[in-house]
Design an enzyme around this catalytic site. Structure first.
Site, PDB file in Angstrom:
ATOM      1  N   HIS A 280      43.933 -23.550   3.598  1.00  0.00           N
ATOM      2  CA  HIS A 280      44.763 -23.390   5.100  1.00  0.00           C
ATOM      3  C   HIS A 280      44.264 -21.998   5.692  1.00  0.00           C
ATOM      4  O   HIS A 280      45.201 -21.261   5.544  1.00  0.00           O
ATOM      5  CB  HIS A 280      46.087 -23.566   4.572  1.00  0.00           C
ATOM      6  CG  HIS A 280      46.862 -23.957   5.823  1.00  0.00           C
ATOM      7  ND1 HIS A 280      46.342 -24.166   7.173  1.00  0.00           N
ATOM      8  CD2 HIS A 280      48.410 -24.385   6.092  1.00  0.00           C
ATOM      9  CE1 HIS A 280      47.185 -24.646   7.884  1.00  0.00           C
ATOM     10  NE2 HIS A 280      48.729 -24.484   7.120  1.00  0.00           N
TER      11      HIS A 280
ATOM     12  N   ARG B 160      51.208 -17.736  14.019  1.00  0.00           N
ATOM     13  CA  ARG B 160      50.103 -18.747  13.809  1.00  0.00           C
ATOM     14  C   ARG B 160      49.441 -19.074  15.346  1.00  0.00           C
ATOM     15  O   ARG B 160      48.207 -19.178  15.779  1.00  0.00           O
ATOM     16  CB  ARG B 160      50.652 -20.074  13.336  1.00  0.00           C
ATOM     17  CG  ARG B 160      51.068 -20.270  12.145  1.00  0.00           C
ATOM     18  CD  ARG B 160      49.664 -20.301  11.274  1.00  0.00           C
ATOM     19  NE  ARG B 160      48.821 -21.454  11.557  1.00  0.00           N
ATOM     20  CZ  ARG B 160      48.915 -22.928  11.212  1.00  0.00           C
ATOM     21  NH1 ARG B 160      50.072 -23.114  10.226  1.00  0.00           N
ATOM     22  NH2 ARG B 160      48.409 -23.625  11.447  1.00  0.00           N
TER      23      ARG B 160
ATOM     24  N   ASP C 130      55.554 -21.305  -1.465  1.00  0.00           N
ATOM     25  CA  ASP C 130      55.269 -22.391  -0.747  1.00  0.00           C
ATOM     26  C   ASP C 130      55.713 -23.642  -1.381  1.00  0.00           C
ATOM     27  O   ASP C 130      56.436 -23.770  -2.645  1.00  0.00           O
ATOM     28  CB  ASP C 130      53.843 -22.798  -0.463  1.00  0.00           C
ATOM     29  CG  ASP C 130      53.440 -24.109   0.444  1.00  0.00           C
ATOM     30  OD1 ASP C 130      54.341 -24.490   1.139  1.00  0.00           O
ATOM     31  OD2 ASP C 130      52.241 -24.490   0.298  1.00  0.00           O
TER      32      ASP C 130
ATOM     33  N   GLN D 226      46.522 -20.493   8.383  1.00  0.00           N
ATOM     34  CA  GLN D 226      48.100 -19.973   7.881  1.00  0.00           C
ATOM     35  C   GLN D 226      47.486 -18.625   7.276  1.00  0.00           C
ATOM     36  O   GLN D 226      48.449 -17.690   7.514  1.00  0.00           O
ATOM     37  CB  GLN D 226      48.159 -20.774   6.838  1.00  0.00           C
ATOM     38  CG  GLN D 226      49.702 -20.441   6.059  1.00  0.00           C
ATOM     39  CD  GLN D 226      50.614 -20.416   7.429  1.00  0.00           C
ATOM     40  OE1 GLN D 226      50.902 -21.351   8.087  1.00  0.00           O
ATOM     41  NE2 GLN D 226      51.388 -19.400   7.427  1.00  0.00           N
TER      42      GLN D 226
ATOM     43  N   ARG E  84      42.857 -31.483  10.615  1.00  0.00           N
ATOM     44  CA  ARG E  84      43.753 -31.542   9.422  1.00  0.00           C
ATOM     45  C   ARG E  84      43.462 -32.858   8.592  1.00  0.00           C
ATOM     46  O   ARG E  84      43.753 -33.912   9.007  1.00  0.00           O
ATOM     47  CB  ARG E  84      45.153 -31.326   9.754  1.00  0.00           C
ATOM     48  CG  ARG E  84      46.234 -31.690   8.795  1.00  0.00           C
ATOM     49  CD  ARG E  84      47.417 -31.077   8.730  1.00  0.00           C
ATOM     50  NE  ARG E  84      47.812 -29.826   9.046  1.00  0.00           N
ATOM     51  CZ  ARG E  84      49.070 -29.026   8.890  1.00  0.00           C
ATOM     52  NH1 ARG E  84      50.155 -29.896   8.617  1.00  0.00           N
ATOM     53  NH2 ARG E  84      49.023 -27.850   8.922  1.00  0.00           N
TER      54      ARG E  84
ATOM     55  N   CYS F  92      54.879 -20.324   4.298  1.00  0.00           N
ATOM     56  CA  CYS F  92      54.131 -20.907   5.235  1.00  0.00           C
ATOM     57  C   CYS F  92      55.061 -21.934   6.326  1.00  0.00           C
ATOM     58  O   CYS F  92      54.510 -22.097   7.290  1.00  0.00           O
ATOM     59  CB  CYS F  92      52.876 -21.361   4.967  1.00  0.00           C
ATOM     60  SG  CYS F  92      53.068 -22.789   3.720  1.00  0.00           S
TER      61      CYS F  92
HETATM   62  N1   CP Z   1      52.504 -24.321   7.899  1.00  0.00           N
HETATM   63  C1   CP Z   1      51.956 -25.165   8.566  1.00  0.00           C
HETATM   64  O1   CP Z   1      50.851 -25.592   8.761  1.00  0.00           O
HETATM   65  O2   CP Z   1      52.870 -26.030   9.185  1.00  0.00           O
HETATM   66  P1   CP Z   1      52.760 -27.761   9.528  1.00  0.00           P
HETATM   67  O3   CP Z   1      52.666 -28.245   8.265  1.00  0.00           O
HETATM   68  O4   CP Z   1      53.922 -28.049  10.236  1.00  0.00           O
HETATM   69  O5   CP Z   1      51.592 -27.644  10.520  1.00  0.00           O
HETATM   70  N1  NVA Z   2      50.838 -26.647   0.675  1.00  0.00           N
HETATM   71  C1  NVA Z   2      51.574 -27.468   1.826  1.00  0.00           C
HETATM   72  C2  NVA Z   2      51.192 -26.605   2.846  1.00  0.00           C
HETATM   73  C3  NVA Z   2      51.909 -27.087   4.291  1.00  0.00           C
HETATM   74  C4  NVA Z   2      51.731 -26.243   5.491  1.00  0.00           C
HETATM   75  C5  NVA Z   2      50.934 -28.649   1.811  1.00  0.00           C
HETATM   76  O1  NVA Z   2      49.606 -28.842   1.928  1.00  0.00           O
HETATM   77  O2  NVA Z   2      51.649 -29.685   2.147  1.00  0.00           O
END
Ligand code: CP
Ligand code: NVA
Length: 316
Positions: free
Chosen positions: A139, A302, A234, A142, A112, A274
């Site tokens: 993502h 997930r 989101d 997701q 990530r 999400c």
């Molecule tokens: N939806 C998601 O990826 O959550 P986190 O940021 O908690 O991993």
């Molecule tokens: N769009 C959000 C998603 C988190 C899972 C971010 O990138 O922070």
């Protein structure tokens, strides 16, 4: 109809759903469904016995970290949490060198980070599968869990209308790719200037031509959710954009997913997010905790879809 078998997944990266055919995506979801069903019955599948996944986190996470770690455990393997601060990566070691070293110890890497190009460079340098656990651009884990959840609730994906209301961010981008691949109708509704990525949109439009999907970008939430089977939102400020939070809170106000907006969608529509949610901003408590909300199913799924992905790409 393309024939799919598990052999064709071995050793592949999972960087974007764009790299997978609709048939392969269906295959992964069918496998995830079986893993989920059998897990609920107490049947274990140690498909990754003795295997180790390294998880690099350059941004925070609740769901991704826990679902990958638990998923590896349930598959008989082991997962290592590697935060940026604990790695030499944080002190200037290159992502390529990190990938080459990890390939000597591990069987897979989940990352990530901010820049999608960094994930691609890691995948290029590493000899083991790399999974994208979120970038500023995409993502995919997701989106896979999301279409799996929609399939569970609606029984199909083709022709299903998903209205995404909010920021044209990483989640919106991956939903566009997933929706276009699976023949869904995806409407992204955002304030002008906050549209999804231009390249992603271009690819989604061209994929849609062959799958019968319909892709639209609109600015008016009520028009966008009209006839929608799924209303998705989101956060307005994603990780890394914290400096813009105040400005965004103003701009996105008319894009809140609340009970009034949900009433304009199909009566049986489901509401998705999400997570993490900023309750009272992009979504109200009433909607998030309401009967149509499936946000915690998404979070659970997930685990199941990522187990399927890992088992398919990391198996011998
Ligand atoms: N939806 C998601 O990826 O959550 P986190 O940021 O908690 O991993
Ligand atoms: N769009 C959000 C998603 C988190 C899972 C971010 O990138 O922070």
């Amino acid at each position: 109809m393309e024939l799919v078998n598990e052999e064709q997944f071995k050793g592949r990266d999972f960087l974007t759903l764009y790299d997978y055919t609709p048939e392969e995506i269906n295959f992964i979801m069918d496998f995830a469904e079986k893993l989920k069903d059998e897990h609920k019955k107490g049947i274990t599948h140690h498909l990754l016995k003795g295997k180790t996944l390294g998880m690099i986190f350059q941004k925070s996470s609740t769901r991704t970290r826990v679902s990958f770690e638990v998923g590896m455990y349930q598959l008989g393997g082991y997962a290592l949490f590697l935060s940026r601060n604990d790695l030499q990566l944080g002190r200037g070691e290159t992502i390529e060198d990190t990938g080459k070293v990890f390939s000597r110890y591990l069987d897979g890497i989940m990352i990530r980070t901010f820049d999608q190009a960094e994930v691609e460079r890691l995948a290029e340098a590493a000899d083991i599968p790399v999974i994208n656990g979120l970038t500023d651009l995409l993502h995919p884990c997701q989106a896979l869990a999301d279409i799996f959840t929609i399939r569970e609730y609606k029984g199909k994906l083709r022709g299903i209308k998903l209205a995404y209301v909010g920021d044209g961010n990483n989640v919106a981008n991956s939903l566009l790719i997933a929706g276009a691949k699976m023949g869904m109708n995806v409407v992204v509704c955002c304030p002008p200037g906050y549209e999804p990525d231009g390249e992603v949109l271009k690819k989604a439009y061209s994929t849609a031509e062959s799958t019968g999907s319909k892709i639209e970008v609109l600015n008016d939430p009520e028009t966008a959710v009209s006839g929608a089977d799924v209303v998705y939102t989101d956060v307005w400020t994603s990780m890394g954009q914290e400096d813009e939070a105040q400005k965004r809170a103003e701009i996105f106000k008319p894009y809140q997913v609340n009970a009034d907006l949900i009433r304009k969608a199909k009566k049986q529509c489901i509401v998705m997010h999400c997570l993490p949610a900023h309750r009272g901003e992009e979504i109200t408590d009433e909607v998030m905790d309401g009967k149509q909300s499936v946000v915690f199913d998404q979070a659970e799924n997930r685990l199941h879809v990522q187990k399927a992905v890992m088992a398919l790409i990391m198996a011998d």
